[in-house]
Design a protein around this motif. Structure first.
Motif, PDB file in Angstrom:
ATOM      1  N   GLU B 108      48.787  55.797  42.217  1.00 26.57           N
ATOM      2  CA  GLU B 108      48.028  54.829  42.425  1.00 26.57           C
ATOM      3  C   GLU B 108      47.043  54.617  41.882  1.00 26.57           C
ATOM      4  OE1 GLU B 108      48.132  52.270  46.793  1.00 26.57           O
ATOM      5  OE2 GLU B 108      48.656  54.474  46.975  1.00 26.57           O
ATOM      6  N   ARG B 110      43.422  52.970  40.940  1.00 25.96           N
ATOM      7  CA  ARG B 110      42.748  52.965  41.603  1.00 25.96           C
ATOM      8  C   ARG B 110      41.777  51.335  42.236  1.00 25.96           C
ATOM      9  NH1 ARG B 110      37.704  56.576  38.209  1.00 25.96           N
ATOM     10  NH2 ARG B 110      39.439  57.638  37.783  1.00 25.96           N
ATOM     11  N   ARG B 111      42.500  50.306  42.277  1.00 24.10           N
ATOM     12  CA  ARG B 111      41.669  49.098  42.203  1.00 24.10           C
ATOM     13  C   ARG B 111      42.958  48.165  43.177  1.00 24.10           C
ATOM     14  NH1 ARG B 111      38.298  47.336  38.319  1.00 24.10           N
ATOM     15  NH2 ARG B 111      36.608  48.902  38.235  1.00 24.10           N
ATOM     16  N   GLN B 112      43.339  47.277  44.102  1.00 24.51           N
ATOM     17  CA  GLN B 112      43.558  47.028  44.447  1.00 24.51           C
ATOM     18  C   GLN B 112      44.739  45.998  43.281  1.00 24.51           C
ATOM     19  OE1 GLN B 112      44.934  46.176  48.492  1.00 24.51           O
ATOM     20  NE2 GLN B 112      46.639  47.209  47.506  1.00 24.51           N
ATOM     21  N   SER B 113      43.704  45.673  42.585  1.00 23.65           N
ATOM     22  CA  SER B 113      44.268  44.400  41.157  1.00 23.65           C
ATOM     23  C   SER B 113      44.955  45.417  40.143  1.00 23.65           C
ATOM     24  CB  SER B 113      43.415  43.764  41.076  1.00 23.65           C
ATOM     25  OG  SER B 113      42.330  44.603  40.519  1.00 23.65           O
ATOM     26  N   GLU B 114      44.694  46.254  40.066  1.00 20.72           N
ATOM     27  CA  GLU B 114      45.123  47.073  38.621  1.00 20.72           C
ATOM     28  C   GLU B 114      46.526  47.254  39.142  1.00 20.72           C
ATOM     29  OE1 GLU B 114      42.903  50.549  38.212  1.00 20.72           O
ATOM     30  OE2 GLU B 114      40.929  49.696  37.936  1.00 20.72           O
ATOM     31  N   LYS B 115      46.576  48.378  37.771  1.00 22.54           N
ATOM     32  CA  LYS B 115      48.752  48.062  37.418  1.00 22.54           C
ATOM     33  C   LYS B 115      48.597  49.886  37.218  1.00 22.54           C
ATOM     34  CE  LYS B 115      49.929  43.508  35.663  1.00 22.54           C
ATOM     35  NZ  LYS B 115      49.265  42.789  34.317  1.00 22.54           N
ATOM     36  N   TRP B 116      49.865  49.957  37.993  1.00 20.93           N
ATOM     37  CA  TRP B 116      50.950  51.407  37.648  1.00 20.93           C
ATOM     38  C   TRP B 116      50.692  51.364  36.248  1.00 20.93           C
ATOM     39  CZ3 TRP B 116      51.824  54.950  41.592  1.00 20.93           C
ATOM     40  CH2 TRP B 116      51.838  54.538  43.056  1.00 20.93           C
TER      41      TRP B 116
END
Ligand SMILES: Nc1ncnc2c1ncn2[C@@H]1O[C@H](COP(=O)(O)OP(=O)(O)OP(=O)(O)O)[C@@H](O)[C@H]1O
Ligand SMILES: [Mg+2]
Lengths: 302, 314
Positions: B108, B110-116
């Protein structure tokens, strides 16, 4: 050596004479008037054709022969409208033509079938261009494929055909447009001797049975004399008509006529026109110096 | 049949063998450099710091420094440090990259805003796709016209010849100013990078069509329109297809530059991000993914090419 005693090539039997007089009374399909064609060469203009005058009668078979580079291809390309005449006129059924068109069919030495179309679709090309419906074009193309004996190959691509078959398709494709004249530039030049002989017989059959006038270029004397009513002999630099010969060999032709006296006489005459005696120059002789000392167990092949 | 025969195709088995070798050789070199401690390995990975106070376990130090410190501590009668030969961080071993390839997709962000990773990849593919499609929609017709009619050749080609020497990335700032910071300027860079070459390449291909076919068409009664639609286009189609495959490869090479423009995005964002964290195994994984993706698309196009052009025997 036995010297054959040949008749004069101008001698015609009554039957042949009578046929030519009838032929000359037919209407003129193509007329060439004072045609001159110059190319812009590297060192100045080159005159490829000079003052060509020629009348081709309806359903006549005319061969054009001449040494290499004398302008045969240039002549036929100009007649087809693929090259622009420098001066002079070309008339088809008394109308001046300047651009290529379907009423002058063309067959080249190189294979120019469309490689992406099957045999049938190649033949349909011109029909569709002239506004035929798809189903009409298709049934007509079928008839042409069977006329040239290629029904089994109608769905083959050109790359799957032999050289002779390709040229048969090319002829069918040109004829399908029902042209007034068929222009052929050494169409059998790339074929082997046997296929070539077969194709000549073929073409004669087609010519006999279809309303078509043919202008045929060749550099093969036998082919010219065998096929033609009249042979136009060109000379080089500049390309001019040297003589127009009425072939005294009776029609209909067949391959056994290759050794008749009138055939040989005509051939011999054209030969002397194209290669005048004493033309073989110094430069044409092989330089044998290097060959004298060839080491071999067999000293002499004779 | 020998392996080296001039312009003769290899047999099927030999061909597959050589094709495997073409990937196996670089992989073997990489493995040798990674796993054979006597090949290269310019650094020492410290396993036990011993008496050297600034050494720590897992620290990478240059070989000379390590040997100098070791000698110093031995001569001082102290505990010498111990360590193993190692390669720099920027050259991870194949198995590490292999693992990263898997984890890159499975972890996943690291941060919520980042993308797979697959989302980043998808965004990259879209940029390439639209850039290339837009370029082809204009470039191929213009190229064909320029290759067929001297008029269009003289109208388009001088300007394009000039423009193609301007590096596409140079238009980055301009593209952002005009098109914003998201996907549009990136698509524009792919477009600029592809379009001008495309017109020239397609025009050249069109010019190479055997003129005898055009003449044959004319003597069969084809007008300009028919010549274009029924002779020129079908005649050049296989070569055009091949050109397009090659040009698509070029478009890929513009991807990284394009994605750096505006807000960094796609696979490039992933790469720069991972490089910042010094996760070089992930960087390699991403590079390999780009390569594999490109190769896969090319394979696919080659496969369809054989289906599209049945008259081509080869
Ligand atoms: N496009 C051209 N530009 C310049 N010169 C040309 C061009 N086409 C032909 N020529 C010249 O015109 C002359 C006649 O050429 P042409 O091809 O008509 O001869 P040919 O009789 O068909 O020869 P061959 O028997 O070898 O086919 C040659 O001297 C040739 O160099
Ligand atoms: Mg010629």
């Amino acid at each position: 050596m036995i010297r054959l005693k040949l008749p004069d090539y101008k001698y015609q039997t009554e039957k042949v004479k009578e046929r030519f007089s009838r032929l000359k009374r037919r209407s003129i399909t193509m007329e060439v008037r004072n045609l001159t064609k110059k190319f812009q060469g590297i060192d100045g203009p080159v005159t490829a054709l000079k003052n060509i005058n020629l009348k081709v009668h309806k359903r006549e078979f005319v061969c054009v022969i001449g040494p290499s580079g004398c302008g045969k291809s240039t002549l036929i390309r100009t007649l087809a409208g693929l090259e622009e005449a420098t001066s002079g006129e070309i008339l088809l059924d008394d109308k001046v033509v300047t651009k290529p068109g379907p009423e002058r069919g063309m067959v080249y030495q190189e294979y120019t079938l469309f490689p992406w179309l099957t045999v049938k679709k190649n033949i349909m090309f011109g029909l569709l261009e002239s506004g035929a419906t798809r189903s009409n074009a298709e049934s007509e193309a079928r008839q042409w494929t069977s006329l040239v004996g290629l029904e089994k190959f109608e769905n083959h691509y050109p790359s799957q055909l032999s050289g002779g078959m390709k040229q048969r398709v090319a002829i069918a494709r040109a004829l399908a447009n029902q042209p007034k004249i068929l222009l052929m530039d050494e169409p059998f030049g790339a074929l082997d001797a046997q296929t070539r002989a077969k194709m000549q017989v073929y073409l004669m059959e087609i010519w006999k049975n279809i309303d078509i006038t043919i202008l045929f270029i060749t550099h093969d004397l036998n082919e010219a004399v065998y096929l033609a009513d009249r042979v136009v002999v060109l000379k080089a630099n500049p390309g001019e008509i040297q003589e127009i010969i009425e072939v005294p060999v009776p029609q209909p032709r067949n391959p056994s006529q290759f050794i008749t006296p009138e055939f040989l006489a005509t051939k011999h005459h054209i030969e002397t026109l194209i290669h005048p005696k004493g033309e073989l120059k110094e430069v044409d002789n092989l330089n044998l110096v290097r060959m004298v000392n060839v080491k071999s167990d067999i000293g002499d092949v004779f | 049949m020998p392996f080296l025969a001039v312009r003769k195709p290899l047999s099927k088995e030999k061909r597959s063998l050589v094709a495997i070798l073409s990937f196996a050789i670089p992989l073997m070199i990489w493995s040798a450099v990674s796993y054979l401690p006597f090949v290269w390995h310019p650094l020492i990975k410290v396993t036990d710091a011993g008496s050297v106070d600034y050494f720590k376990a897992n620290m990478l130090v240059p070989r000379e420094t390590f040997e100098f410190e070791a000698e110093k501590s031995v001569s001082a009668g102290l505990d010498p440090p111990s360590g193993l030969p190692a390669n720099p961080l920027y050259l991870p071993a194949p198995h590490e990259v292999g693992k990263a390839l898997y984890t890159a997709f499975a972890t996943e962000p690291r941060r919520q805003s980042e993308k797979w990773l697959h989302e980043s990849l998808w965004s990259s593919i879209q940029v390439i796709f639209w850039g290339f499609i837009l370029s082809s929609m204009l470039g191929i017709p213009i190229g064909i016209l320029a290759g067929t009619f001297d008029f269009f050749s003289k109208l388009f080609e001088p300007f394009i010849e000039f423009f193609r020497y301007l590096p596409a990335p140079a238009f980055g700032a301009l593209a952002v100013a005009i098109l914003g910071i998201y996907q549009a300027p990136k698509i524009a860079i792919i477009f600029i990078g592809t379009f001008f070459q495309q017109v020239l390449v397609v025009a050249n291909t069109t010019r190479k069509l055997d003129p005898a076919l055009l003449e044959a068409g004319q003597t069969l009664g084809a007008n300009n329109r028919s010549l274009l639609l029924k002779v020129v286009i079908p005649g050049i189609l296989p070569d055009l297809y091949r050109d397009t495959r090659i040009l698509l490869g070029w478009a890929w090479t513009y991807l990284i530059v394009a994605e750096l423009i505006g807000t960094s995005s796609g696979i490039t964002w992933f790469i720069t991000q991972q490089a910042r964290y010094k996760n070089f195994d992930n960087v390699y994984a991403a590079i390999i993914i780009i390569g594999v993706l490109g190769l896969f698309i090319d394979f696919l196009l080659a496969y369809f090419g054989r289906r599209f052009f049945p008259w081509k025997t080869t």
